[in-house]
Design an enzyme around this catalytic site. Structure first.
Site, PDB file in Angstrom:
ATOM      1  CG  HIS A 174      78.420  39.661 -13.829  1.00  0.00           C
ATOM      2  ND1 HIS A 174      80.078  39.502 -14.751  1.00  0.00           N
ATOM      3  CD2 HIS A 174      79.516  41.123 -13.443  1.00  0.00           C
ATOM      4  CE1 HIS A 174      81.360  40.481 -14.538  1.00  0.00           C
ATOM      5  NE2 HIS A 174      80.772  41.490 -13.926  1.00  0.00           N
ATOM      6  CE  LYS A 214      88.232  50.500 -20.335  1.00  0.00           C
ATOM      7  NZ  LYS A 214      87.676  50.003 -19.048  1.00  0.00           N
ATOM      8  NE  ARG A 223      84.188  42.899  -8.150  1.00  0.00           N
ATOM      9  CZ  ARG A 223      85.265  42.781  -8.710  1.00  0.00           C
ATOM     10  NH1 ARG A 223      85.223  41.984  -9.186  1.00  0.00           N
ATOM     11  NH2 ARG A 223      85.835  44.293  -9.576  1.00  0.00           N
ATOM     12  CB  SER A 277      85.336  40.656 -16.743  1.00  0.00           C
ATOM     13  OG  SER A 277      84.112  39.739 -16.055  1.00  0.00           O
TER      14      SER A 277
END
Length: 160
Positions: free
Chosen positions: A17, A41, A90, A127
């Site tokens: 990040h 969440k 990614r 993460s």
């Protein structure tokens, strides 16, 4: 002023990040690191904890500020005079998802998206993987900024 946003959950922020944030900061006059608030969440860190860590991580970048948003990103961008979204990629699966989001954002408001290839050193880092490895006692210190490592260590030692 040319402003971009680097949106994400940042639960927690990783070196991947930070790499994208630093690179975006070289391209835009101002970069807003925006932590998405999703009340459905339950994150490991609160929104405020994530923002505090991001402020510390980006303190050396004078044209970066940290904020949060809820709802549609395009609305946040319109309200804050942000012309572009900067996101890291990614993998091919990231590309498929981010391309769809970029096309939707452009269709909704004309918001542009800059998709940046990640630093290969962080291509496998996410993460959720960082949290999982930490919870199982693995060493992730080299994958996250020092403040994140400290806070993750505290969170998981409290649970032990």
């Amino acid at each position: 002023m040319r402003r971009a946003v680097c949106p994400g959950s940042y639960d927690p922020a990783t070196n991947g990040h930070l790499d994208i944030i630093e690179r975006a900061a070289k391209l835009f006059d101002e970069v807003v690191v925006a932590v998405g608030v999703n009340k459905s969440k339950k994150g490991l860190f609160t929104t405020e904890e994530r923002m505090d860590m991001l402020r510390e991580i980006t303190a050396k970048l004078p044209n970066v500020r940290v904020d949060s948003w809820q709802g549609l990103l395009v609305d946040y961008c319109r309200e804050n005079d942000i012309i572009a979204v900067a996101k890291g990629l990614r993998s091919v699966s990231d590309f498929d998802y981010e391309l769809q989001m970029a096309q939707m954002n452009r269709e909704l408001t004309g918001l542009e998206t800059l998709l940046m290839a990640n630093n290969p050193a962080y291509g496998f880092v996410s993460s959720s993987l960082v949290k999982e490895v930490t919870a199982l006692g693995g060493d992730i210190e080299h994958l996250v900024p020092p403040i994140v490592f400290k806070r993750l260590s505290e969170k998981y030692s409290d649970r032990g």
